[in-house]
Design a protein around this motif. Structure first.
Motif, mmCIF file in Angstrom:
data_model
loop_
_atom_site.group_PDB
_atom_site.id
_atom_site.type_symbol
_atom_site.label_atom_id
_atom_site.label_comp_id
_atom_site.label_asym_id
_atom_site.label_seq_id
_atom_site.Cartn_x
_atom_site.Cartn_y
_atom_site.Cartn_z
ATOM 1 N N TRP A 61 67.989 63.321 38.381
ATOM 2 C CA TRP A 61 68.551 64.622 38.731
ATOM 3 C C TRP A 61 67.879 65.211 39.956
ATOM 4 N N THR A 62 68.685 65.823 40.780
ATOM 5 C CA THR A 62 68.184 66.500 41.977
ATOM 6 C C THR A 62 69.059 67.719 42.241
ATOM 7 N N TRP A 63 68.830 68.387 43.367
ATOM 8 C CA TRP A 63 69.615 69.577 43.701
ATOM 9 C C TRP A 63 71.088 69.244 43.875
ATOM 10 N N GLY A 64 71.948 70.163 43.415
ATOM 11 C CA GLY A 64 73.368 70.073 43.727
ATOM 12 C C GLY A 64 73.628 70.633 45.114
ATOM 13 N N PRO A 74 58.791 87.551 53.354
ATOM 14 C CA PRO A 74 58.410 86.228 53.860
ATOM 15 C C PRO A 74 57.787 85.334 52.791
ATOM 16 N N ASP A 75 57.412 85.908 51.651
ATOM 17 C CA ASP A 75 56.811 85.111 50.587
ATOM 18 C C ASP A 75 57.658 85.115 49.320
ATOM 19 N N ARG A 76 58.954 85.512 49.470
ATOM 20 C CA ARG A 76 59.856 85.509 48.310
ATOM 21 C C ARG A 76 61.283 85.319 48.812
ATOM 22 N N ILE A 77 61.747 84.089 48.747
ATOM 23 C CA ILE A 77 63.072 83.738 49.242
ATOM 24 C C ILE A 77 63.909 83.273 48.059
ATOM 25 N N ILE A 78 65.064 83.909 47.854
ATOM 26 C CA ILE A 78 65.922 83.644 46.707
ATOM 27 C C ILE A 78 67.022 82.667 47.136
ATOM 28 N N VAL A 79 67.201 81.616 46.345
ATOM 29 C CA VAL A 79 68.131 80.540 46.714
ATOM 30 C C VAL A 79 69.106 80.296 45.569
ATOM 31 N N GLY A 80 70.390 80.167 45.907
ATOM 32 C CA GLY A 80 71.420 79.826 44.935
ATOM 33 C C GLY A 80 71.938 78.417 45.184
ATOM 34 N N MET A 81 71.861 77.565 44.171
ATOM 35 C CA MET A 81 72.342 76.185 44.265
ATOM 36 C C MET A 81 73.442 75.967 43.232
ATOM 37 N N ASN A 375 71.979 74.408 53.348
ATOM 38 C CA ASN A 375 72.950 73.392 53.732
ATOM 39 C C ASN A 375 73.727 72.926 52.509
ATOM 40 N N PHE A 376 75.040 73.032 52.586
ATOM 41 C CA PHE A 376 75.877 72.721 51.434
ATOM 42 C C PHE A 376 75.829 71.241 51.071
ATOM 43 N N ASP A 377 76.019 70.365 52.045
ATOM 44 C CA ASP A 377 76.164 68.951 51.740
ATOM 45 C C ASP A 377 74.907 68.337 51.157
ATOM 46 N N SER A 378 73.758 68.778 51.608
ATOM 47 C CA SER A 378 72.512 68.125 51.207
ATOM 48 C C SER A 378 71.794 68.825 50.066
ATOM 49 N N GLY A 379 72.233 70.041 49.690
ATOM 50 C CA GLY A 379 71.474 70.786 48.700
ATOM 51 C C GLY A 379 70.075 71.041 49.197
ATOM 52 N N HIS A 380 69.973 71.532 50.413
ATOM 53 C CA HIS A 380 68.694 71.598 51.106
ATOM 54 C C HIS A 380 68.582 72.935 51.836
ATOM 55 N N VAL A 381 67.423 73.555 51.800
ATOM 56 C CA VAL A 381 67.173 74.791 52.546
ATOM 57 C C VAL A 381 66.102 74.508 53.585
ATOM 58 N N ASP A 382 66.339 74.944 54.811
ATOM 59 C CA ASP A 382 65.352 74.793 55.878
ATOM 60 C C ASP A 382 64.801 76.146 56.292
ATOM 61 N N LYS A 383 63.536 76.147 56.670
ATOM 62 C CA LYS A 383 62.880 77.335 57.219
ATOM 63 C C LYS A 383 62.602 77.090 58.697
ATOM 64 N N TYR A 384 63.008 78.047 59.530
ATOM 65 C CA TYR A 384 62.809 77.979 60.971
ATOM 66 C C TYR A 384 61.893 79.124 61.399
#
Length: 406
Positions: A61-64, A74-81, A375-384
């Motif tokens: 199992w991994t991220w959808g 900057p130290d609390r980022i909420i993510v919906g997968m 990113n929808f396709d990869s189930g991935h969040v990037d920080k810039y």
């Protein structure tokens, strides 16, 4: 005399050559020529290995798919997968057709729909107490006008979950408001056959925008073709729009935001354009030929940032629709997830370009100017993170409504 002239000429020539050499050396030193680079991340550096597995992720199992992101601090980022998916079924996220037997398989029971990470990407909260009302978290927000910083979530429903707009306390402990479609998710043809949906008859609702008085707009959405306004208590106020490609018509509304003059900007994804309206829904103009816009946000500097999922690009426009700047690129191989050691696995992200995108879906900015892209396709969040010498005119500002000191 002849010898003296020759000597004088040689001396002058020597001085001249020495002067040119010195100028060339100085010019080279001043220019600080930089070799290489491809500007895929624009004025930002992508933080390597920032997004991490959940504690219960393993070889199975991994991220959808990635849906939503909202930066509280900057130290609390909420993510919906979109919950968890079978790891081997997520191989092939490059956009090519995936065979039926390889398509994502959801974890029975569903979990890891909403998580909170710190500035280093470590999971610090899991909102598993709400798993039963989540299926496809599509967008997350914290209104810049709300001192209590409630967390809003747009849920597209499915799998027994109804389409909803959900408002939580900042820590996720309390569900403060729930606008729930009374009917289970139907089909597109069924929804579009109803030209006059009720206030809560959502048609795959997509995104929200907030106004200073606490009222909000819903882009509704995939199957309905309307902007709906609700007051601060969630009561219906008005709506506009219909299916089509003409002025004031929509074909898959995916993003919405409001500028300081009250103008409403709508990402009309199916028509590859942004449309602009008055606060009362009167058509002003369109910005054509913006391919597959999924997110539109007006920042504190009055820049309008539009994200194209297919172009894997984040673009800056002024409020008149004039293109200013853009950054981002596709950066994934055709294989992404799989058991450790398998050919499908990316070990230490070696299979993707740092900062490469795979259908960016939503972006947000924290108080330090860091940008988060899900990113929808990869189930991935990037920080810039902004580069030390970044041009401030090319950086994404915080949402309109915040001040520089917030």
């Amino acid at each position: 005399m002849k010898t003296s002239v020759v000597a004088l000429f040689a001396t002058v020539g020597t001085f001249g050559l020495s002067g040119c050499a010195a100028e060339n050396e100085a010019a080279t030193g001043q220019a600080m020529i930089q070799k290489g680079g491809d500007e895929r991340t624009g004025e930002y550096n992508a933080v390597a290995d920032w997004w991490k597995p959940a504690p219960d992720h393993d070889e199975n199992w991994t991220w959808g798919q990635g849906g939503a992101v909202a930066a509280d601090t900057p130290d609390r980022i909420i993510v919906g997968m979109w919950g968890d998916m079978g790891a081997t079924s997520m191989a092939g996220v490059s956009g090519e057709r995936i065979p039926a037997e390889m398509r994502p398989v959801e974890r029975p029971g569903g979990t890891n729909y909403v998580v909170v990470v710190d500035g280093d990407g470590n999971i610090i909260e899991r909102w598993s107490q709400w798993d039963s009302i989540f299926n496809r978290p599509h967008a997350l927000y914290i209104s810049p006008y709300d001192p209590e910083r409630h967390v809003w979530l747009v849920e597209r429903g499915g799998n027994g979950v109804h389409e909803q707009i959900l408002k939580f306390s900042n820590d996720g402990s309390e569900l403060v408001m729930q606008l729930r479609d009374p009917n289970p998710v139907g089909t597109r043809d069924e929804v579009r056959a109803n030209p006059n949906p009720g206030p809560l008859d959502f048609g795959q609702n997509a995104s929200l925008a907030f106004l200073p008085d606490g009222s909000f707009l819903l882009a509704d959405g995939y199957w309905n073709s309307r902007i709906v306004k609700y007051d601060a208590d969630g009561e219906y106020v008005m709506e506009w729009g219909e299916l089509g490609s003409g002025p004031g018509q929509f074909d898959l509304l995916h993003g919405v935001d409001v500028d300081r003059e009250g103008r409403v900007y709508v990402a009309d994804r199916g028509n590859s354009r942004v449309q602009v309206f008055t606060a009362e829904g009167e058509y002003i103009e369109e910005w054509p030929d913006i391919y597959f816009p999924v997110d539109v946000s007006v920042d504190e500097n009055d820049a309008v940032w539009v994200t194209s999922a297919v172009l894997n690009r984040i673009m800056k426009f002024n409020t008149s629709g004039e293109y200013q700047y853009g950054w981002g690129t596709y950066g994934f191989t055709s294989r992404g997830f799989g058991p450790p050691g398998s050919p499908e696995r990316w070990e230490n992200e070696s299979g993707r370009a740092p900062g490469g995108m795979a259908r960016p879906h939503q972006i947000d900015v924290d108080q330090d100017g860091n940008v988060y892209v899900v990113n929808f396709d990869s189930g991935h969040v990037d920080k810039y993170v902004p580069k030390p010498d970044a041009d401030p005119n090319k950086l994404v500002g915080r949402s309109l409504g915040y001040s520089v000191s917030d």
